[in-house]
Design an enzyme around this catalytic site. Structure first.
Site, PDB file in Angstrom:
ATOM      1  N   GLY A  17       0.817  -1.223   0.000  1.00  0.00           N
ATOM      2  CA  GLY A  17       0.000   0.000   0.000  1.00  0.00           C
ATOM      3  C   GLY A  17       0.844   1.265   0.000  1.00  0.00           C
ATOM      4  O   GLY A  17       2.076   1.226   0.154  1.00  0.00           O
ATOM      5  N   ASN A  66      -4.472 -12.726   3.654  1.00  0.00           N
ATOM      6  CA  ASN A  66      -5.716 -11.996   3.428  1.00  0.00           C
ATOM      7  C   ASN A  66      -6.398 -11.736   4.768  1.00  0.00           C
ATOM      8  O   ASN A  66      -6.478 -12.634   5.608  1.00  0.00           O
ATOM      9  CB  ASN A  66      -6.647 -12.806   2.518  1.00  0.00           C
ATOM     10  N   THR A  86      -1.153  -2.268   8.787  1.00  0.00           N
ATOM     11  CA  THR A  86      -1.677  -1.165   7.956  1.00  0.00           C
ATOM     12  C   THR A  86      -2.794  -1.640   7.027  1.00  0.00           C
ATOM     13  O   THR A  86      -3.580  -0.839   6.554  1.00  0.00           O
ATOM     14  CB  THR A  86      -0.571  -0.519   7.070  1.00  0.00           C
ATOM     15  N   LYS A 169     -13.305   1.893  10.376  1.00  0.00           N
ATOM     16  CA  LYS A 169     -12.083   2.227  11.119  1.00  0.00           C
ATOM     17  C   LYS A 169     -12.369   2.384  12.619  1.00  0.00           C
ATOM     18  O   LYS A 169     -11.553   2.005  13.459  1.00  0.00           O
ATOM     19  CB  LYS A 169     -11.443   3.518  10.568  1.00  0.00           C
ATOM     20  N   VAL A 195      -3.643  11.489   3.754  1.00  0.00           N
ATOM     21  CA  VAL A 195      -2.215  11.260   3.534  1.00  0.00           C
ATOM     22  C   VAL A 195      -1.873  11.486   2.053  1.00  0.00           C
ATOM     23  O   VAL A 195      -2.463  10.846   1.169  1.00  0.00           O
ATOM     24  CB  VAL A 195      -1.818   9.829   3.949  1.00  0.00           C
ATOM     25  N   VAL A 257      -4.908  21.475   8.741  1.00  0.00           N
ATOM     26  CA  VAL A 257      -6.270  21.338   8.212  1.00  0.00           C
ATOM     27  C   VAL A 257      -6.453  22.472   7.207  1.00  0.00           C
ATOM     28  O   VAL A 257      -6.328  23.645   7.551  1.00  0.00           O
ATOM     29  CB  VAL A 257      -7.330  21.433   9.337  1.00  0.00           C
ATOM     30  N   TYR A 290     -10.710  23.908  11.349  1.00  0.00           N
ATOM     31  CA  TYR A 290     -10.463  23.749  12.779  1.00  0.00           C
ATOM     32  C   TYR A 290      -8.996  23.297  12.933  1.00  0.00           C
ATOM     33  O   TYR A 290      -8.229  23.378  11.972  1.00  0.00           O
ATOM     34  CB  TYR A 290     -11.429  22.702  13.349  1.00  0.00           C
TER      35      TYR A 290
END
Ligand code: NAP
Length: 326
Positions: A17, A66, A86, A169, A195, A257, A290
């Site tokens: 990834g 997997n 990850t 998540k 990211v 942000v 924010y």
């Protein structure tokens, strides 16, 4: 670069990834031996960029695993001192969120942790969670708000608005902490924002593809507020979280942000000849950004790369891969 990893074997799940490829690279640079898992060893797009990293020939072992297959990670985790988990599906829309997002995230986390319990040499497990398990709730976000690690996202809110990736998540993090506490695993969770940065793997992942689409034609409508962080900082934070004996709990990883028009303005300044979609460049933020606390991440020794550098290196990476021409 410190060679503190010499003689140590660690596992990185989902090694091919975007974030994990950088993590594998930094671990190899530090002298670690890396057991990386990929879904298929027969897919050169998922393995070749890893095998060509410096040190890979001597110290990278790839395994097939997997998330939804019980015991799949046993071989890769056996003999390790640390595990960086990850692997998780990363996309926002799904017609079957339970099967496509939630099960691989939650059952996969438990599957990996069950393999860890069998290996007494493991000192710590670092899980790549997300800022989406921290800040998604009904609290109004304005510039005075500072989100930190004491925040938890609201599962009911995510279900009501069908935020399936954040829900996956949240549930995976919750399941991970519960299992770790019950089984005496030293766990740290990292919570990166959006990211971006240079891409090592040959195909784009979701978060970098969004930026490419915005730059190319402005078709990507969501999100319009990015909680930006550099992929190299995220990868390095994994190593700091593993190596620092006093690391514990959750760490938010967000450099800045920013509204997407701010990202576009940075690109326009750096690449004035690049034909950016006018609509997005001139867009007004629908709300002021924010803040996300950097305090705990910086206490690990992380120095965040400024957004301007990250954006430049992301665009350069697109250029190198012939995804943008200018
Ligand atoms: P990515 O490039 O899409 O990597 C995800 C990895 O998970 C891939 O290697 C993929 O394997 C693996 N994976 C997915 N389903 C799997 C399954 N059923 N079994 C085994 N492996 C599976 O995404 P990324 O951006 O690097 O994300 C890595 C982690 O960071 C994820 O946990 C994600 O939630 C988290 N995160 C990402 C961001 C971001 O903005 N990118 C922000 C916060 C958190 P294949 O190579 O076989 O597809």
């Amino acid at each position: 670069m410190s060679r503190g990893g010499e003689g140590k074997v660690v596992c990185v799940t989902g090694a091919s990834g975007f974030i994990a490829s950088w993590l594998v690279k930094l671990l190899l640079d530090r002298g670690y031996t890396v057991n990386g898992t990929v879904r298929s060893l027969d897919d050169p797009k998922r393995t070749e960029h890893l095998l060509s990293l410096e040190g890979a020939r001597e110290r990278l072992n790839l395994f097939e695993a997997n998330l939804i297959e019980d015991g799949s990670f046993d071989l890769a985790i056996d003999g390790c001192v640390g595990v960086f988990h990850t692997a998780s599906p990363v996309f926002l829309s799904s017609s079957n969120p339970q099967e496509e997002l939630i099960d691989p995230a939650v059952k996969g986390t438990l599957n990996v942790l069950r393999s860890c319990v069998k290996v007494p040499s493991i000192k710590r497990v670092v899980i790549t969670s997300s800022i989406v398990s921290v800040f998604i709730n009904r609290i109004p976000l304005d510039p005075s708000v500072i989100i930190d690690e004491t925040w938890y996202s609201d599962q009911e809110f995510c279900k009501e608005f069908q935020h399936w990736y954040p829900l996956a998540k949240i549930l995976a993090e919750e399941a991970g902490w519960k299992f770790a506490k019950e089984n005496g695993i030293d766990l740290v969770t990292l919570h990166p924002g959006w990211v971006i940065g240079p891409v090592l793997q040959p195909t784009l992942n979701y978060s970098t593809e969004v930026i490419l689409n915005v730059v190319k034609d402005g078709t990507e409508a969501i999100p319009n507020i990015y909680r930006c962080v550099d992929v190299r900082d995220v990868a390095y934070a994994h190593i700091l979280a593993f190596e620092n004996p006093s690391a514990s709990g959750r760490y938010c990883l967000v450099e800045k942000v920013a509204h997407r028009s701010e990202v576009m303005k940075i690109i326009h300044k750096l690449y004035p000849t690049l034909n950016l979609p006018k609509r997005i460049e001139d867009e007004k933020p629908d709300r002021a950004p924010y803040q996300v606390s950097k305090q705990r991440a910086e206490s690990l020794g992380l120095k965040f790369t400024p957004l301007e550098v990250t954006v430049k290196d992301t665009v350069e990476s697109f250029k190198e891969k012939n995804l943008l021409s200018f």
